[in-house]
Structure formats: C-alpha cells, structure tokens
Design an enzyme around this catalytic site. Sequence first.
Site, PDB file in Angstrom:
ATOM      1  N   ASP A 164      -6.654  -1.719   6.103  1.00  0.00           N
ATOM      2  CA  ASP A 164      -5.928  -1.171   4.961  1.00  0.00           C
ATOM      3  C   ASP A 164      -5.721  -2.222   3.875  1.00  0.00           C
ATOM      4  OD1 ASP A 164      -4.561   0.952   3.618  1.00  0.00           O
ATOM      5  OD2 ASP A 164      -2.659   0.048   4.193  1.00  0.00           O
TER       6      ASP A 164
ATOM      7  N   ASP B 275      -9.226  -2.719   1.359  1.00  0.00           N
ATOM      8  CA  ASP B 275      -9.745  -1.847   0.304  1.00  0.00           C
ATOM      9  C   ASP B 275      -9.351  -2.318  -1.088  1.00  0.00           C
ATOM     10  OD1 ASP B 275      -7.084  -1.111   0.630  1.00  0.00           O
ATOM     11  OD2 ASP B 275      -7.505   1.006   0.960  1.00  0.00           O
TER      12      ASP B 275
ATOM     13  N   ASP C 113      -5.573   5.840  -1.569  1.00  0.00           N
ATOM     14  CA  ASP C 113      -4.983   4.898  -0.620  1.00  0.00           C
ATOM     15  C   ASP C 113      -3.553   5.304  -0.275  1.00  0.00           C
ATOM     16  OD1 ASP C 113      -4.971   2.441   0.940  1.00  0.00           O
ATOM     17  OD2 ASP C 113      -3.674   1.620  -0.619  1.00  0.00           O
TER      18      ASP C 113
ATOM     19  N   ASP D 248      -2.210   6.653   3.303  1.00  0.00           N
ATOM     20  CA  ASP D 248      -1.105   5.949   3.965  1.00  0.00           C
ATOM     21  C   ASP D 248      -0.053   6.944   4.454  1.00  0.00           C
ATOM     22  OD1 ASP D 248      -2.246   3.466   3.562  1.00  0.00           O
ATOM     23  OD2 ASP D 248      -0.904   2.892   1.914  1.00  0.00           O
TER      24      ASP D 248
END
Length: 190
Positions: free
Chosen positions: A65, A68, A86, A90
């Site tokens: 994570d 990116d 993103d 999440d």
Amino acid sequence: MVLNNYRENVKGYLEAIVRPLAKVGATPNTITFVGLLISLLGAYLFYLRSPRLAALILLIGSAIDALDGTLARMTGKVSRFGAFLDSTFDRISDGAVLFGIALGNLADWRWTFLTFMGAYLVSYERCRAELAGSGKLAVGIAERAERLFILIAFSLVGIDYVKWGVYLVGFLAWVTVFQRMWAAYGRLKE
C-alpha cells in the site's frame, strides 16, 4: 498520525523497491489493486481463525500500500483518480478485515461494528472537513496506519488477543473522531 511522521525516513527504501516495478511498466493503480487483494486475503484468514497468518499477510499488504504513491510520484503518474481509488480501496480493506474478524468470532461483533464505524468516521471527517475548507485535517491519535499496526500487533500475539486489538482500535478511532471534530470546529466555525 504518529506513523505518518516516519514516511520521510523510509522514502529511500520505498523508491529502491519501486524502481524495478517502474522499469517493467507497473502502474500505481495496479499496485493499489494488488494491495487490496492481499488485504482481502488477510480478512479471509481472520475469518478462518488464523490471526497470525492474517497479520503477516496484512504486513505485506500495508507495505504494498505504501508503494503505489511512491510509484506514482516517481513515474509522474500522480492523479486525482489514483488518490480516490487508493482511498476507496483502503476503506474496503478496513471493512473487510473487521468483517473477517467478526465472522471468525475473534471479537464481539457489536464492538467490531463500533470499531468499523469509528474507523470510517475518521476518514469521512477528514474528507468532509477538507472539502468544506478546513485545510489538511490529518489530526488525531489513530489514523489508518496506527489502527492497522495495532490490529497486526495484537493478532501476532495470538488468537485470544485479537479482540483486545479490535477494542483498542475502536477506542482510539472514536478518540480520533472527536479530535477531528474539535479541530474542524475550530477551523470551520463562522
């Protein structure tokens, strides 16, 4: 908020990992999607009542994570949609992990639901306050990184400790909700 202060310290390591990914043409959104899949696997392992393995998988997922955004900055592919994707993934990941814990009966589902609500409100408040003109609202004791770290740490200790991690995360999430509410009030009151 505490763990975000260390991002600059690991920037060089993240860039070293990302360089080969950039060379093979990996995109930031692909990395984001892979991170989501890994988190979903961790959630499933919680459901199977394998918290230590789930925690290790989530450690890998949280490392991915972090890649990116680094990849996006290094390749000049920073985009508003990428940030949106993103953030959305999440939230899916956070919800899935707590859902897996509840389904695996590793913590009381009612407390897990309250933890889920608090975690979502932390993110919602930031988004909503910033849209209203508060400026960056990255305040509070337990942002996503801290909450995930706590769940991972308690899960690594063993199956009987997962619930305590959930309860602590829930408590800290709600403290953060009120911290952000107070900060937003101070910035947005007329």
